[in-house]
Design an enzyme around this catalytic site. Structure first.
Site, PDB file in Angstrom:
ATOM      1  N   ARG A   1       1.101  -1.151  -0.065  1.00 34.15           N
ATOM      2  CA  ARG A   1       0.016   0.287  -0.025  1.00 34.15           C
ATOM      3  C   ARG A   1       0.694   1.278  -0.210  1.00 34.15           C
ATOM      4  O   ARG A   1       0.293   1.989  -0.570  1.00 34.15           O
ATOM      5  CB  ARG A   1      -1.246  -0.161   0.715  1.00 34.15           C
TER       6      ARG A   1
ATOM      7  N   LYS B   1      -2.525   7.304   1.095  1.00 36.99           N
ATOM      8  CA  LYS B   1      -1.989   7.684   3.094  1.00 36.99           C
ATOM      9  C   LYS B   1      -1.484   8.527   3.167  1.00 36.99           C
ATOM     10  O   LYS B   1       0.581   8.175   2.969  1.00 36.99           O
ATOM     11  CB  LYS B   1      -1.780   6.306   3.400  1.00 36.99           C
TER      12      LYS B   1
END
Length: 286
Positions: free
Chosen positions: A52, A151
């Site tokens: 991620r 993120k």
């Protein structure tokens, strides 16, 4: 031994761990990060977190100056150096230092920072009794402006909503998306239980694709609990039998009230308790 902070392959004491004031991560929030839990000396789902991280970096065209294999080794080394059995990792990648101005192509030295420390997001009593939520007026960023799946270091949207919650006497706040649907909380994904079935907002509702969220969905399916990734509104939470939040720092925690409306019977419910126990078992057996 004092806490050791990793910066670009070197270790520094907490007092001496420094980056340039010209770093664009500081100046403009230009960077990405991951928050990861350490259980029994091992990072929970480290590879998922790193994948991620790489995806977040790719989405903002931030070249990673290290291989995923090397960073895996470095994260594990940092955990060992800090002798943490249970704790938390904050892994940060910034664009690096550059001249004033937004141009990211004038930055040429991305910074990799690994902080291994302890964390306690909520008081232990809230894990036993459940926490209260309030709906924030601050909505989630429009996904066409900045995808919540990235993120990034720019968390001001979440911080403003967090302030609303704290001023209302709640440690967490529910954030809605641009459609007025439930997205997520300021730092956690949200689930509800209705008639024994589990529901959570889908990825396209403007949420982060949480690692703990994914683990809980897997555990629910393995336990024979029907799961749904569907749009939710505040009404769905008001009439839910149970509600709980998930996140790397938060783990699994029940929510028993939203906007002064009691959810279910006002106590952590049986499905929440079952999934929480299954999650705690999972992280110890990884």
């Amino acid at each position: 031994m004092s806490q050791q902070i990793y910066i670009n392959g070197e270790y520094f004491s907490r007092e001496n761990a420094k980056v340039s004031v010209y770093d664009h991560g500081l100046l403009y929030g230009d960077g990405v990060f991951e928050g990861m839990r350490i259980y029994s000396g091992r990072v929970f789902r480290l590879q998922q977190h790193l994948v991620r991280l790489w995806e977040s970096a790719a989405a903002i065209a931030l070249p990673m100056p290290i291989s995923i294999e090397k960073l895996t080794d470095d994260v594990n080394e940092c955990v060992a150096k800090n002798a943490l059995d249970d704790g938390y990792i904050r892994l940060v990648v910034t664009r690096g230092a550059g001249p004033l101005g937004l141009d990211p192509y004038k930055c040429s030295n991305p910074q990799i920072i690994i902080i291994a420390d302890k964390i306690s997001l909520y008081p232990e009593q809230m894990y036993e009794d459940g926490l209260e939520l309030v709906t924030a007026a601050t909505i989630r960023n429009h996904p066409a402006a900045l995808s919540p799946r990235i993120k990034s270091l720019n968390y001001l949207n979440n911080i403003m909503a967090k302030m609303e919650g704290l001023k209302a006497g709640c440690v967490e706040a529910v954030m809605l998306n641009t459609k007025g649907e439930v997205a997520e909380c300021t730092g956690d994904n949200l689930f509800i239980v209705r008639r024994g079935e589990l529901s959570t907002p889908p990825i396209d509702a403007g949420i982060l694709e949480g690692i703990t969220r994914g683990a809980v969905l897997e555990l629910a399916k393995a336990a024979g609990i029907k799961t749904h990734e569907v749009p939710l509104t505040r009404h769905d939470i008001f009439i839910a039998d149970e509600c709980f939040l998930t996140g790397s720092a938060a783990e699994v925690i029940a929510a028993v009230k939203l906007d002064d409306r009691v959810i279910g019977n006002g106590k952590p419910g049986p499905v929440t308790t079952k999934l929480n126990e299954a999650f705690r078992k999972l992280v110890r057996e990884q």
